[in-house]
Design an enzyme around this catalytic site. Structure first.
Site, PDB file in Angstrom:
ATOM      1  CG  LEU A   5       9.306  -1.564   4.069  1.00 18.86           C
ATOM      2  CD1 LEU A   5       9.441  -2.339   5.380  1.00 18.86           C
ATOM      3  CD2 LEU A   5       8.751  -2.795   3.127  1.00 18.86           C
ATOM      4  CB  VAL A  50       0.541   5.368   4.038  1.00 18.07           C
ATOM      5  CG1 VAL A  50       1.138   5.715   5.246  1.00 18.07           C
ATOM      6  CG2 VAL A  50      -0.259   6.230   3.465  1.00 18.07           C
ATOM      7  CB  CYS A  51       2.092   0.277   4.408  1.00 13.03           C
ATOM      8  SG  CYS A  51       1.079   0.068   5.400  1.00 13.03           S
ATOM      9  N   GLY A  52       4.125   1.490   2.228  1.00 19.06           N
ATOM     10  CA  GLY A  52       5.296   1.315   1.280  1.00 19.06           C
ATOM     11  C   GLY A  52       6.340   2.498   1.448  1.00 19.06           C
ATOM     12  CB  SER A 109      -0.988   0.030   1.209  1.00 17.47           C
ATOM     13  OG  SER A 109      -0.210  -0.021   2.314  1.00 17.47           O
TER      14      SER A 109
END
Length: 148
Positions: A48, A43-45, A41
């Site tokens: 990370l 934001v998660c990417g 996703s």
């Protein structure tokens, strides 16, 4: 949500190759446990990638999602991740539930991070609303404060 000064749950979760990795408990260094809602996703990417590009020294970093091991392996390879990506897929959300951050409506963890001291107690934590990225600078400051 597990609170500061509480003992964190001690769990084993599989990494991207199925190897069990311990979260919590007594360890030689602090552990930063970063719950991410969804692999791949936006934001998660971004979160990370920030952890990959701006490593947090002084703590062992693990990232946890409810995605399957094979999804996390592909995501980790794509992003060049060098720390463990852990699958909380089955029993679904066991770790997120133990930390008090499982969103039952979506089946994914909330965007939460816990810094565990070397005795396995929560030294610091943060939770961000859906869609709002956390700051790696905040992680560094929390680790530095813990180091004294």
């Amino acid at each position: 949500m597990v609170a500061v000064a509480d003992r964190a749950p001690v769990l084993e979760l599989p990494d991207t190759h199925g190897t069990p990795v311990r979260v919590g408990g007594v360890r030689p260094r602090p552990q930063l446990v970063v719950f991410l809602p969804f692999a791949f996703s936006r934001v998660c990417g971004g979160e990370l990638r920030a952890l990959v590009e701006e490593p947090v020294g002084g703590a062992d970093v693990v990232a946890v999602t409810c995605d399957p091991v094979f999804t996390l392996r592909a995501w980790g390879e794509q992003e060049g991740v060098t720390f463990p990506l852990l699958s909380d897929f089955w029993p679904h959300g066991q770790a997120a539930r133990a930390f008090g951050v499982l969103d039952d409506a979506s089946g994914a963890p909330q965007r939460a991070t816990f810094l565990l001291d070397d005795d396995g107690a929560v030294a610091w934590s943060v939770r961000s609303p859906a869609g709002v990225a956390r700051s790696v600078a905040d992680y560094r400051a929390a680790v530095a404060a813990l180091a004294g």
